[in-house]
Scaffold this motif. Structure first.
Motif, short mmCIF file in Angstrom:
data_model
loop_
_atom_site.label_atom_id
_atom_site.label_comp_id
_atom_site.label_asym_id
_atom_site.label_seq_id
_atom_site.Cartn_x
_atom_site.Cartn_y
_atom_site.Cartn_z
N LEU A 184 -4.12 -0.11 -5.06
CA LEU A 184 -3.33 0.01 -4.16
C LEU A 184 -4.37 -0.78 -3.47
O LEU A 184 -3.82 -1.22 -1.65
N LYS A 224 0.85 -1.16 -0.17
CA LYS A 224 -0.08 -0.07 0.37
C LYS A 224 1.19 1.24 0.32
O LYS A 224 0.36 2.01 0.07
N LEU A 279 4.23 -1.39 -8.55
CA LEU A 279 3.12 -2.30 -8.04
C LEU A 279 2.16 -2.63 -8.84
O LEU A 279 2.37 -3.81 -8.36
#
Length: 231
Positions: A166, A119, A127
Protein backbone atom coordinates in the motif's frame (compact mmCIF):
# COMPACT_ATOMS: atom_id res chain seq x y z
CA UNK A 1 -77.65 87.72 -42.48
CA UNK A 2 -76.91 87.12 -38.86
CA UNK A 3 -73.62 85.67 -37.74
CA UNK A 4 -73.97 83.05 -35.03
CA UNK A 5 -71.09 82.96 -32.58
CA UNK A 6 -70.56 79.80 -30.62
CA UNK A 7 -68.67 80.21 -27.39
CA UNK A 8 -66.88 77.34 -25.71
CA UNK A 9 -65.86 78.60 -22.27
CA UNK A 10 -64.40 75.25 -21.34
CA UNK A 11 -61.71 75.65 -23.99
CA UNK A 12 -58.93 77.95 -22.96
CA UNK A 13 -56.84 78.45 -26.06
CA UNK A 14 -54.33 80.61 -24.25
CA UNK A 15 -53.50 77.94 -21.68
CA UNK A 16 -50.11 76.29 -22.12
CA UNK A 17 -50.20 72.89 -23.73
CA UNK A 18 -49.30 69.96 -21.55
CA UNK A 19 -46.30 67.98 -22.67
CA UNK A 20 -46.92 64.29 -23.38
CA UNK A 21 -45.81 61.81 -20.76
CA UNK A 22 -42.24 60.55 -21.12
CA UNK A 23 -40.70 57.45 -19.62
CA UNK A 24 -37.47 58.45 -18.01
CA UNK A 25 -35.03 55.61 -17.60
CA UNK A 26 -32.63 55.69 -14.69
CA UNK A 27 -29.29 57.01 -15.71
CA UNK A 28 -27.46 53.93 -14.46
CA UNK A 29 -29.79 51.33 -16.00
CA UNK A 30 -27.42 50.50 -18.85
CA UNK A 31 -24.52 50.29 -16.43
CA UNK A 32 -26.44 47.89 -14.19
CA UNK A 33 -27.35 45.79 -17.21
CA UNK A 34 -23.70 45.63 -18.26
CA UNK A 35 -22.56 44.60 -14.78
CA UNK A 36 -25.26 41.94 -14.68
CA UNK A 37 -24.13 40.51 -18.02
CA UNK A 38 -20.48 40.45 -16.94
CA UNK A 39 -21.40 38.64 -13.73
CA UNK A 40 -23.45 36.14 -15.74
CA UNK A 41 -20.49 35.49 -18.04
CA UNK A 42 -18.21 34.81 -15.07
CA UNK A 43 -20.73 32.39 -13.61
CA UNK A 44 -21.07 30.60 -16.94
CA UNK A 45 -17.28 30.17 -17.20
CA UNK A 46 -17.13 28.83 -13.65
CA UNK A 47 -19.98 26.45 -14.37
CA UNK A 48 -18.24 25.00 -17.42
CA UNK A 49 -15.04 24.36 -15.47
CA UNK A 50 -16.90 22.79 -12.57
CA UNK A 51 -18.68 20.44 -14.95
CA UNK A 52 -15.29 19.10 -16.03
CA UNK A 53 -14.52 18.02 -12.47
CA UNK A 54 -15.13 14.50 -11.22
CA UNK A 55 -15.38 12.75 -14.59
CA UNK A 56 -17.54 15.45 -16.17
CA UNK A 57 -20.29 15.12 -13.61
CA UNK A 58 -22.08 18.33 -12.67
CA UNK A 59 -20.34 19.46 -9.53
CA UNK A 60 -22.05 21.30 -6.67
CA UNK A 61 -19.51 22.39 -4.06
CA UNK A 62 -21.69 22.30 -0.95
CA UNK A 63 -22.72 19.11 0.85
CA UNK A 64 -26.42 18.45 1.38
CA UNK A 65 -26.50 17.76 5.12
CA UNK A 66 -28.07 20.67 7.05
CA UNK A 67 -25.94 20.13 10.14
CA UNK A 68 -22.79 20.99 8.13
CA UNK A 69 -24.11 24.25 6.73
CA UNK A 70 -21.79 26.63 8.56
CA UNK A 71 -18.73 24.54 7.76
CA UNK A 72 -19.59 24.16 4.09
CA UNK A 73 -20.09 27.89 3.60
CA UNK A 74 -16.64 28.49 5.09
CA UNK A 75 -14.91 25.80 3.04
CA UNK A 76 -13.64 27.98 0.15
CA UNK A 77 -11.86 30.34 2.55
CA UNK A 78 -10.19 27.35 4.25
CA UNK A 79 -8.84 26.14 0.92
CA UNK A 80 -6.50 29.12 0.91
CA UNK A 81 -4.83 27.99 4.16
CA UNK A 82 -2.93 25.05 2.67
CA UNK A 83 -2.96 22.54 -0.16
CA UNK A 84 -3.88 19.81 2.32
CA UNK A 85 -6.99 21.75 3.36
CA UNK A 86 -7.97 22.06 -0.29
CA UNK A 87 -7.45 18.37 -1.08
CA UNK A 88 -9.21 17.27 2.12
CA UNK A 89 -12.56 18.57 0.84
CA UNK A 90 -14.21 16.79 -2.05
CA UNK A 91 -15.48 20.09 -3.42
CA UNK A 92 -12.04 21.72 -3.15
CA UNK A 93 -10.37 18.77 -4.84
CA UNK A 94 -12.90 18.89 -7.67
CA UNK A 95 -12.43 22.61 -8.21
CA UNK A 96 -8.63 22.31 -8.14
CA UNK A 97 -8.80 19.49 -10.67
CA UNK A 98 -11.07 21.60 -12.91
CA UNK A 99 -8.56 24.45 -12.71
CA UNK A 100 -5.67 22.17 -13.72
CA UNK A 101 -7.74 20.73 -16.56
CA UNK A 102 -8.28 24.27 -17.83
CA UNK A 103 -4.47 24.61 -17.94
CA UNK A 104 -4.01 21.14 -19.51
CA UNK A 105 -1.83 20.14 -16.56
CA UNK A 106 -4.04 17.75 -14.62
CA UNK A 107 -1.62 14.78 -14.58
CA UNK A 108 -0.23 15.62 -11.11
CA UNK A 109 -3.59 15.77 -9.36
CA UNK A 110 -4.80 12.67 -11.19
CA UNK A 111 -1.71 10.77 -10.08
CA UNK A 112 -2.24 11.95 -6.50
CA UNK A 113 -5.88 10.82 -6.64
CA UNK A 114 -4.89 7.46 -8.13
CA UNK A 115 -2.47 6.93 -5.23
CA UNK A 116 -5.19 7.75 -2.71
CA UNK A 117 -7.52 5.21 -4.32
CA UNK A 118 -4.68 2.67 -4.46
CA UNK A 119 -4.23 2.85 -0.68
CA UNK A 120 -7.83 1.71 -0.20
CA UNK A 121 -7.36 -1.58 -2.09
CA UNK A 122 -7.69 -4.67 0.10
CA UNK A 123 -7.25 -7.48 -2.43
CA UNK A 124 -3.58 -8.47 -3.04
CA UNK A 125 -4.43 -9.50 -6.62
CA UNK A 126 -5.96 -6.13 -7.38
CA UNK A 127 -3.03 -4.41 -5.68
CA UNK A 128 -0.54 -5.83 -8.16
CA UNK A 129 -2.57 -5.01 -11.27
CA UNK A 130 -3.41 -1.52 -10.05
CA UNK A 131 0.23 -0.81 -9.22
CA UNK A 132 1.29 -1.70 -12.75
CA UNK A 133 -1.50 0.42 -14.18
CA UNK A 134 -0.49 3.50 -12.17
CA UNK A 135 3.16 3.02 -13.05
CA UNK A 136 2.47 2.69 -16.77
CA UNK A 137 0.09 5.66 -16.77
CA UNK A 138 2.11 8.12 -14.70
CA UNK A 139 5.66 7.00 -13.85
CA UNK A 140 7.48 5.26 -16.67
CA UNK A 141 9.24 7.28 -19.37
CA UNK A 142 6.88 8.53 -22.08
CA UNK A 143 3.83 7.51 -20.05
CA UNK A 144 0.59 9.08 -21.39
CA UNK A 145 0.26 11.18 -18.20
CA UNK A 146 3.88 11.21 -17.07
CA UNK A 147 4.46 13.21 -13.89
CA UNK A 148 7.56 15.29 -13.35
CA UNK A 149 9.63 13.35 -10.79
CA UNK A 150 13.36 12.70 -10.55
CA UNK A 151 15.14 9.58 -11.79
CA UNK A 152 15.84 8.28 -8.28
CA UNK A 153 12.14 8.39 -7.37
CA UNK A 154 11.27 6.53 -10.56
CA UNK A 155 13.80 3.80 -9.78
CA UNK A 156 12.55 3.39 -6.21
CA UNK A 157 8.93 3.18 -7.41
CA UNK A 158 9.87 0.68 -10.11
CA UNK A 159 11.44 -1.62 -7.52
CA UNK A 160 8.50 -1.19 -5.14
CA UNK A 161 5.89 -2.43 -7.59
CA UNK A 162 7.74 -5.71 -8.07
CA UNK A 163 6.34 -6.62 -4.65
CA UNK A 164 3.55 -4.07 -4.31
CA UNK A 165 2.37 -2.81 -0.95
CA UNK A 166 0.00 0.00 0.00
CA UNK A 167 2.99 2.31 0.46
CA UNK A 168 4.88 1.61 -2.77
CA UNK A 169 3.88 4.98 -4.32
CA UNK A 170 4.40 7.07 -1.17
CA UNK A 171 7.69 8.62 -2.27
CA UNK A 172 6.42 9.55 -5.73
CA UNK A 173 3.16 10.88 -4.33
CA UNK A 174 5.03 13.02 -1.80
CA UNK A 175 7.24 14.49 -4.56
CA UNK A 176 4.19 15.33 -6.68
CA UNK A 177 2.47 16.88 -3.67
CA UNK A 178 5.46 19.17 -3.11
CA UNK A 179 5.48 20.10 -6.78
CA UNK A 180 1.78 21.06 -6.72
CA UNK A 181 2.25 22.96 -3.46
CA UNK A 182 5.00 25.12 -4.94
CA UNK A 183 3.64 25.53 -8.46
CA UNK A 184 -0.01 24.94 -9.33
CA UNK A 185 -1.55 25.61 -5.90
CA UNK A 186 -0.37 29.27 -5.71
CA UNK A 187 -1.66 29.83 -9.25
CA UNK A 188 -5.01 28.35 -8.25
CA UNK A 189 -5.35 30.77 -5.34
CA UNK A 190 -4.70 33.69 -7.70
CA UNK A 191 -7.02 32.40 -10.42
CA UNK A 192 -10.27 34.12 -11.33
CA UNK A 193 -11.97 30.74 -10.90
CA UNK A 194 -11.18 30.56 -7.18
CA UNK A 195 -11.66 34.27 -6.51
CA UNK A 196 -15.10 34.25 -8.13
CA UNK A 197 -16.23 31.29 -6.06
CA UNK A 198 -14.76 32.79 -2.88
CA UNK A 199 -16.58 36.06 -3.52
CA UNK A 200 -19.83 34.27 -4.28
CA UNK A 201 -19.74 32.18 -1.11
CA UNK A 202 -18.94 35.26 0.96
CA UNK A 203 -22.02 36.98 -0.47
CA UNK A 204 -24.11 33.87 0.30
CA UNK A 205 -22.71 33.71 3.82
CA UNK A 206 -23.22 37.40 4.60
CA UNK A 207 -26.72 37.36 3.17
CA UNK A 208 -27.75 34.51 5.44
CA UNK A 209 -26.09 36.08 8.46
CA UNK A 210 -28.18 39.21 7.95
CA UNK A 211 -31.39 37.20 7.79
CA UNK A 212 -30.71 34.96 10.77
CA UNK A 213 -28.06 34.07 13.30
CA UNK A 214 -28.68 30.35 12.77
CA UNK A 215 -29.62 28.29 9.70
CA UNK A 216 -32.82 26.31 9.48
CA UNK A 217 -33.41 23.37 7.19
CA UNK A 218 -35.66 25.52 5.02
CA UNK A 219 -33.00 28.22 4.67
CA UNK A 220 -30.42 25.60 3.77
CA UNK A 221 -32.56 24.09 1.03
CA UNK A 222 -33.18 27.56 -0.38
CA UNK A 223 -29.45 28.32 -0.38
CA UNK A 224 -28.65 25.08 -2.19
CA UNK A 225 -31.42 25.70 -4.74
CA UNK A 226 -30.06 29.19 -5.42
CA UNK A 227 -26.51 27.87 -5.83
CA UNK A 228 -27.64 25.06 -8.12
CA UNK A 229 -29.52 27.56 -10.26
CA UNK A 230 -26.43 29.78 -10.34
CA UNK A 231 -24.40 26.87 -11.79
Amino acid sequence: MQTVLFLFPQLNMSAPKEEPYRIIKPENQEEKKGNKNRLKDKRNRLSLLLQKAESREIFIPFPSKPEKTNTSLDEPSKWGESLDQLLAHKSGLGLFRAFLQSEYSEENIEFWMACEEYKKIKSPAKLASKAKKIYSDFIETDAPKEVNIDFHTKEVTNKNILQPTLSCFDLAQRKVHILMEKDSYPRFLKSQLYRDLLKQTQVEHNGHRRRSQSFTSTALLQTQAEFTAWL
